[in-house]
Scaffold this motif. Structure first.
Motif, PDB file in Angstrom:
ATOM      1  N   CYS A   1       0.812  -1.360   0.108  1.00  0.00           N
ATOM      2  CA  CYS A   1      -0.001  -0.059  -0.033  1.00  0.00           C
ATOM      3  C   CYS A   1       0.974   1.314  -0.022  1.00  0.00           C
ATOM      4  O   CYS A   1       1.847   1.186   0.855  1.00  0.00           O
ATOM      5  CB  CYS A   1      -0.904  -0.203   1.273  1.00  0.00           C
ATOM      6  SG  CYS A   1      -1.943   1.553   1.476  1.00  0.00           S
TER       7      CYS A   1
ATOM      8  N   LEU B   1       1.387   2.784   3.325  1.00  0.00           N
ATOM      9  CA  LEU B   1       2.312   1.974   4.507  1.00  0.00           C
ATOM     10  C   LEU B   1       3.646   2.797   4.641  1.00  0.00           C
ATOM     11  O   LEU B   1       4.436   2.763   3.649  1.00  0.00           O
ATOM     12  CB  LEU B   1       2.377   0.541   4.067  1.00  0.00           C
ATOM     13  CG  LEU B   1       2.974  -0.187   5.028  1.00  0.00           C
ATOM     14  CD1 LEU B   1       2.427  -0.212   6.357  1.00  0.00           C
ATOM     15  CD2 LEU B   1       3.298  -1.562   4.569  1.00  0.00           C
TER      16      LEU B   1
ATOM     17  N   CYS C   1       0.363   3.515   9.305  1.00  0.00           N
ATOM     18  CA  CYS C   1      -0.422   3.555   8.188  1.00  0.00           C
ATOM     19  C   CYS C   1      -0.688   5.112   8.263  1.00  0.00           C
ATOM     20  O   CYS C   1      -1.087   5.837   9.096  1.00  0.00           O
ATOM     21  CB  CYS C   1      -1.943   3.064   8.237  1.00  0.00           C
ATOM     22  SG  CYS C   1      -3.139   3.695   7.073  1.00  0.00           S
TER      23      CYS C   1
ATOM     24  N   ARG D   1      -2.776  -7.178   4.702  1.00  0.00           N
ATOM     25  CA  ARG D   1      -3.487  -6.171   3.960  1.00  0.00           C
ATOM     26  C   ARG D   1      -2.585  -5.183   3.347  1.00  0.00           C
ATOM     27  O   ARG D   1      -2.540  -4.873   2.353  1.00  0.00           O
ATOM     28  CB  ARG D   1      -4.552  -5.696   4.778  1.00  0.00           C
ATOM     29  CG  ARG D   1      -5.481  -4.789   4.156  1.00  0.00           C
ATOM     30  CD  ARG D   1      -6.463  -4.305   5.066  1.00  0.00           C
ATOM     31  NE  ARG D   1      -5.968  -3.561   6.214  1.00  0.00           N
ATOM     32  CZ  ARG D   1      -6.734  -3.046   7.287  1.00  0.00           C
ATOM     33  NH1 ARG D   1      -7.976  -3.073   7.086  1.00  0.00           N
ATOM     34  NH2 ARG D   1      -5.936  -2.499   8.166  1.00  0.00           N
ATOM     35  N   CYS D   2      -1.660  -4.578   4.248  1.00  0.00           N
ATOM     36  CA  CYS D   2      -0.811  -3.370   3.816  1.00  0.00           C
ATOM     37  C   CYS D   2       0.276  -3.725   3.015  1.00  0.00           C
ATOM     38  O   CYS D   2       0.589  -3.139   2.194  1.00  0.00           O
ATOM     39  CB  CYS D   2      -0.494  -2.783   5.208  1.00  0.00           C
ATOM     40  SG  CYS D   2      -1.740  -2.491   6.603  1.00  0.00           S
TER      41      CYS D   2
ATOM     42  N   HIS E   1      -4.473  -4.337   0.013  1.00  0.00           N
ATOM     43  CA  HIS E   1      -4.625  -3.007   0.555  1.00  0.00           C
ATOM     44  C   HIS E   1      -5.710  -2.374  -0.232  1.00  0.00           C
ATOM     45  O   HIS E   1      -6.440  -1.580   0.101  1.00  0.00           O
ATOM     46  CB  HIS E   1      -3.299  -2.154   0.428  1.00  0.00           C
ATOM     47  CG  HIS E   1      -2.901  -1.906  -0.957  1.00  0.00           C
ATOM     48  ND1 HIS E   1      -2.017  -2.641  -1.633  1.00  0.00           N
ATOM     49  CD2 HIS E   1      -3.087  -0.983  -1.798  1.00  0.00           C
ATOM     50  CE1 HIS E   1      -1.734  -1.890  -2.837  1.00  0.00           C
ATOM     51  NE2 HIS E   1      -2.411  -0.993  -3.076  1.00  0.00           N
TER      52      HIS E   1
ATOM     53  N   CYS F   1      -9.112  -1.910   1.673  1.00  0.00           N
ATOM     54  CA  CYS F   1      -8.937  -1.385   2.988  1.00  0.00           C
ATOM     55  C   CYS F   1      -9.988  -0.055   2.821  1.00  0.00           C
ATOM     56  O   CYS F   1      -9.640   0.769   2.123  1.00  0.00           O
ATOM     57  CB  CYS F   1      -7.475  -1.096   3.422  1.00  0.00           C
ATOM     58  SG  CYS F   1      -7.289  -0.005   4.522  1.00  0.00           S
TER      59      CYS F   1
ATOM     60  N   TYR G   1      -7.511   3.031   2.659  1.00  0.00           N
ATOM     61  CA  TYR G   1      -7.285   3.347   1.258  1.00  0.00           C
ATOM     62  C   TYR G   1      -8.376   3.779   0.470  1.00  0.00           C
ATOM     63  O   TYR G   1      -8.280   4.839  -0.273  1.00  0.00           O
ATOM     64  CB  TYR G   1      -6.671   1.892   0.814  1.00  0.00           C
ATOM     65  CG  TYR G   1      -6.254   2.152  -0.724  1.00  0.00           C
ATOM     66  CD1 TYR G   1      -4.984   2.385  -0.864  1.00  0.00           C
ATOM     67  CD2 TYR G   1      -7.044   1.602  -1.510  1.00  0.00           C
ATOM     68  CE1 TYR G   1      -4.627   2.424  -2.291  1.00  0.00           C
ATOM     69  CE2 TYR G   1      -6.633   1.654  -2.878  1.00  0.00           C
ATOM     70  CZ  TYR G   1      -5.134   1.822  -3.201  1.00  0.00           C
ATOM     71  OH  TYR G   1      -4.955   2.005  -4.703  1.00  0.00           O
TER      72      TYR G   1
HETATM   73  S1  SF4 Z   1      -3.562  -1.123   3.565  1.00  0.00           S
HETATM   74 FE1  SF4 Z   1      -5.028   0.429   4.771  1.00  0.00          FE
HETATM   75  S2  SF4 Z   1      -4.384   0.329   6.759  1.00  0.00           S
HETATM   76 FE2  SF4 Z   1      -2.676  -0.681   5.545  1.00  0.00          FE
HETATM   77  S3  SF4 Z   1      -1.409   1.076   5.077  1.00  0.00           S
HETATM   78 FE3  SF4 Z   1      -2.880   0.811   3.341  1.00  0.00          FE
HETATM   79  S4  SF4 Z   1      -4.625   2.516   3.915  1.00  0.00           S
HETATM   80 FE4  SF4 Z   1      -3.206   1.894   5.802  1.00  0.00          FE
END
Ligand code: SF4
Length: 296
Positions: free
Chosen positions: A3, A6, A68, A86-87, A92, A95, A98
């Motif tokens: 992401c 991140l 994040c 996830r990140c 991601h 999310c 995001y």
């Molecule tokens: S996936 Fe979501 S929680 Fe993880 S860094 Fe990206 S925006 Fe932030």
């Protein structure tokens, strides 16, 4: 791909203080920080055996962390912990943080639209699946199925975890319609917002409206891919099925005006909830059911 929100940072915190409060080193004012010079000896948290120690304070800890940048509250995650799934992966894209910032990447559906993003695969009974690295996947209903179910009153997840054919029961006009992905996967989670806001979810079927997150085993991937169709085939199928729905509506209500047809000839959003139960079930059976997918 990880992401873009991140981020990594070096933080420091006091091991002796009652509350552990990491501070990003980039945001700290070193000159004002007593932990870094002789002033640490005046701190009440310092153990007596460290009063003669040279600075910085021996209780001061440093670590590399991740956080994040999109979340309203910053939470540092130690780098020594495995990267949040996830990140650190393509997951991601689903999310909420995001999506709140980058909703334009997969905007809500407009009326009259049967879109199908090119980077997804589709099934013949109107599901999409995003095949990501390391066997991870997200899946949900395509634009056609989302339009049929649009007026949904309730959604119940039938397969919350474990190896199963992912399935959700949607209640429209008091009648239940079970939508089932036509292959088994290891389900890790269902979308927690689905029960609370099923209608909103169906307006964004390819992003916030994902239904399941799961894992596909290596041995299973080839067979699954052979059964899937591309975005252009999916769009063709949605248009064909929209025509089929219109024909069925004409045959179900031959005598008068068809009550469930929007301007432009496309069936009304939430059609399944507007028809008599036997009509709606027949229409669903012909287009969105697993049996409909197998017939194609
Ligand atoms: S996936 Fe979501 S929680 Fe993880 S860094 Fe990206 S925006 Fe932030």
């Amino acid at each position: 791909m990880q992401c873009p929100f991140l981020k990594e940072a070096r933080v420091r915190w006091c091991r002796a203080a009652g509350i552990r409060k990491p501070i990003a080193e980039s945001q700290s004012d070193d000159a004002a920080c007593r932990c870094l010079d002789e002033r640490f000896r005046d701190c009440r948290w310092v153990s007596p055996e460290f009063h003669e120690a040279p600075p910085p304070c021996p209780h001061l800890e440093h670590a590399l962390v991740q956080y994040c940048e999109a979340a309203p509250l910053t939470r540092f995650v130690p780098f020594s912990e495995p990267l949040l799934t996830r990140c650190g992966t393509d997951a991601h894209k689903y999310c909420d943080f995001y999506l709140d910032l980058l909703r334009a990447a997969r905007p809500p559906l407009k009326d009259q639209e049967f879109s199908a993003p090119e980077d997804l695969f589709y099934t013949r009974n109107h599901w999409w699946i995003d095949l990501q690295e390391q066997g991870l996947c997200h899946l949900g209903a395509d634009a056609f199925l989302a339009r049929l179910l649009g007026g949904v009153e309730r959604a119940g997840i039938l397969t919350p975890r474990g190896t199963a054919f992912p399935a959700v029961v949607f209640t429209c006009g008091g009648t239940d319609f079970t939508v089932t992905f036509p292959a088994q996967i290891r389900i890790e989670a269902a979308n927690p917002h689905l029960r609370i806001e099923p209608r909103r979810m169906l307006r964004e079927p390819y992003s916030a409206g994902w239904l399941f997150r799961g894992i596909i085993g290596e041995g299973q991937m080839r067979e699954l891919k052979e059964s899937l169709i591309t975005a252009s085939e999916a769009r063709r199928l949605m248009e064909e099925d929209a025509r089929r729905v219109n024909e069925m509506l004409q045959s179900l209500r031959p005598a008068g005006a068809v009550p469930a047809m929007a301007d432009g000839g496309l069936f009304e959003e939430g059609l399944l909830g507007l028809l008599e139960p036997h009509e709606a079930l027949r229409l669903f059976h012909e287009t969105g059911s697993p049996a409909a997918g197998q017939r194609r």
